[in-house]
Design an enzyme around this catalytic site. Structure first.
Site, PDB file in Angstrom:
ATOM      1  N   HIS A 219       0.837  -1.209   0.000  1.00 16.43           N
ATOM      2  CA  HIS A 219       0.000   0.000   0.000  1.00 16.43           C
ATOM      3  C   HIS A 219       0.871   1.259   0.000  1.00 16.43           C
ATOM      4  CE1 HIS A 219      -4.000   1.892   1.267  1.00 16.43           C
ATOM      5  NE2 HIS A 219      -3.154   2.905   1.163  1.00 16.43           N
TER       6      HIS A 219
ATOM      7  N   HIS B 218       1.319   5.304  -2.277  1.00  6.85           N
ATOM      8  CA  HIS B 218       0.761   6.263  -3.244  1.00  6.85           C
ATOM      9  C   HIS B 218       1.913   6.939  -3.969  1.00  6.85           C
ATOM     10  CE1 HIS B 218      -3.448   6.179  -1.633  1.00  6.85           C
ATOM     11  NE2 HIS B 218      -2.789   5.700  -0.591  1.00  6.85           N
TER      12      HIS B 218
ATOM     13  N   GLN C 288      -9.776   8.783  -5.194  1.00  9.35           N
ATOM     14  CA  GLN C 288      -9.480   9.501  -3.945  1.00  9.35           C
ATOM     15  C   GLN C 288     -10.672  10.296  -3.416  1.00  9.35           C
ATOM     16  OE1 GLN C 288      -6.206  10.186  -1.882  1.00  9.35           O
ATOM     17  NE2 GLN C 288      -8.133  10.404  -0.786  1.00  9.35           N
TER      18      GLN C 288
ATOM     19  N   HIS D 251      -9.660   1.508   0.145  1.00  9.95           N
ATOM     20  CA  HIS D 251      -9.441   2.246   1.381  1.00  9.95           C
ATOM     21  C   HIS D 251     -10.766   2.117   2.135  1.00  9.95           C
ATOM     22  CE1 HIS D 251      -5.988   3.786  -0.696  1.00  9.95           C
ATOM     23  NE2 HIS D 251      -5.663   4.590   0.300  1.00  9.95           N
TER      24      HIS D 251
ATOM     25  N   GLU E 173     -11.437   4.359   6.850  1.00 15.80           N
ATOM     26  CA  GLU E 173     -10.273   5.085   7.389  1.00 15.80           C
ATOM     27  C   GLU E 173     -10.797   6.333   8.109  1.00 15.80           C
ATOM     28  OE1 GLU E 173      -7.389   6.466   4.553  1.00 15.80           O
ATOM     29  OE2 GLU E 173      -5.874   6.849   6.089  1.00 15.80           O
TER      30      GLU E 173
ATOM     31  N   ASP F 106       2.425   3.173   3.195  1.00 18.32           N
ATOM     32  CA  ASP F 106       1.400   4.104   2.739  1.00 18.32           C
ATOM     33  C   ASP F 106       2.011   5.374   2.131  1.00 18.32           C
ATOM     34  OD1 ASP F 106      -0.955   5.372   2.179  1.00 18.32           O
ATOM     35  OD2 ASP F 106      -1.768   5.331   4.199  1.00 18.32           O
TER      36      ASP F 106
END
Ligand SMILES: [Zn+2]
Length: 384
Positions: free
Chosen positions: A55, A57, A144, A202, A205, A300
């Site tokens: 995971h 980005h 996102q 996701h 969260e 992450d």
């Protein structure tokens, strides 16, 4: 090319000798191997397969300094990123991603699953291009700003999935309503089934105990037709009432959904609306393990709008996890370290092992896994 002879090295719970010869493990096992003239001799230490990052980005990596997150919240991170996203170019995305992957490699991480924001066609296309020349890189289509909450978002997400992403993402807790969150989960599974892809969301969260998308993810997984399902973060579980958390942990285990926790980001992003005491913002790894669920550990963010710090060393994430999750018994610390080269590899299939014929190997100059966690050093990386 000189041969490297490892003697008295630790491999899981054994002590072994191992010969690395022209890019491949030629001999491995207990007992003493005889050195030849010219061999490089390495005594002791720890041998492991390469680590995998489930995971990250890469489209946002290394951008944190351009838009500092003043409030520290997930929402400000998203808002700052949405402004930065407008100025992305393919070259910029590729350059930052390439630099971040080099950081990862230096820490022994040789597989990466990046979530790419499908709100930027530039980022999606740049990372899919990079994947073509980067073995071990997977790309998840990550909306996102949600799939349903804003016009056009669904189109960009579907374009990215159909354009060749490896897995379908979603962010149900960020949709406008609970029902739309659940609907976004179902849309992701429907698309994944149609295209034969995995799902990697996701999920929950937030610190909101009313955020209950994970159970829908499990139910959809149990309905079948999707090869591998990952639920990232799942931090709301930290705040669920215990009886509900127990039911969800059991459901996660039964469905085979893999939960990937991201302790570095979540320990700073969560609890931001709390006075004292402040919640820790981590899913219930101990209870998931007790229920028999599969867990992974992600780094992450690497210096991005959500988390300004970050080294791309997965051992840092593991180190944070054992602290925040109270996983500091010998057995728990060892299990967390082993996650990095076992469960973390599941999005790619069967985890690698160390043995004859293997062409990737890490050697760490430490005595055991607890020392590995304590010191978090760089490994010597052996690849064919
Ligand atoms: Zn993420």
């Amino acid at each position: 090319m000189a041969r490297t002879l490892f003697r008295h090295a630790r491999l899981l719970d054994e002590t072994v000798d191992l010969l690395w010869d022209h890019g491949v493990v030629a001999v491995a096992g207990p007992g003493t191997l005889t050195a030849r003239a010219g061999d490089v001799l390495v005594d002791g230490g720890l041998l492991t397969p390469p680590f995998a990052e489930p995971h990250v980005h890469l489209d946002a990596a290394l951008l944190g300094a351009r838009a500092p997150n003043v409030s520290g919240t997930l929402r400000e991170g998203i808002s700052n990123w949405s402004r930065l996203r407008e100025d992305l170019t393919a070259d910029d995305v590729a350059a930052r991603a390439t630099a971040t992957l080099a950081m990862y490699r230096s820490w022994g991480v040789l597989r990466w699953r990046t979530h790419v924001d499908t709100g930027s066609n530039v980022a999606v296309d740049a990372l899919l291009s990079l994947r073509a020349t980067t073995p071990g890189l997977q790309v998840v289509a990550f909306p996102q700003e949600g799939i349903l909450r804003a016009p056009g978002r669904r189109d960009g997400w579907e374009r990215a999935v159909r354009g060749g992403c490896d897995a379908v993402g979603a962010i149900p807790h960020f949709e406008r309503t609970t029902e739309e969150g659940w609907e976004s989960v179902r849309l992701a599974f429907r698309l994944a089934r149609e295209l034969g892809l995995g799902v990697d969301l996701h999920c929950d969260e937030t610190d909101d105990p009313g955020s209950r998308n994970l159970e829908v993810v499990c139910a959809e997984t149990l309905a079948g037709g999707v090869p591998h399902v990952v639920a990232g973060h799942c931090t709301a579980m930290h705040s669920y009432p215990d009886p509900y958390a127990a039911r969800v942990c059991e459901l996660v285990a039964t469905s085979g959904v893999q939960v990937v926790c991201n302790p570095l980001d979540n320990v700073v992003l969560q609890g931001r609306y709390d006075g004292y005491p402040k919640r820790r913002g981590l899913t219930r790894v101990d209870e998931l393990w007790a229920a028999g669920a599969i867990v992974g550990v992600g780094h992450d963010s690497v210096m991005d709008p959500w988390y300004r710090l970050g080294t791309a060393n997965l051992l840092d994430a593991a180190y944070m996890l054992v602290h925040v999750g109270h996983l500091t018994s010998e057995a728990e610390m060892k299990r967390v370290v082993r996650c990095l080269h076992t469960e973390n590899h599941l999005p790619w299939g069967r985890p690698p092992t160390v043995g004859v014929g293997v062409t990737e190997l890490l050697h760490w100059a430490v005595a055991d896994e607890v020392e590995l966690l304590r010191l978090r050093p760089r490994p010597a990386v052996f690849v064919a």
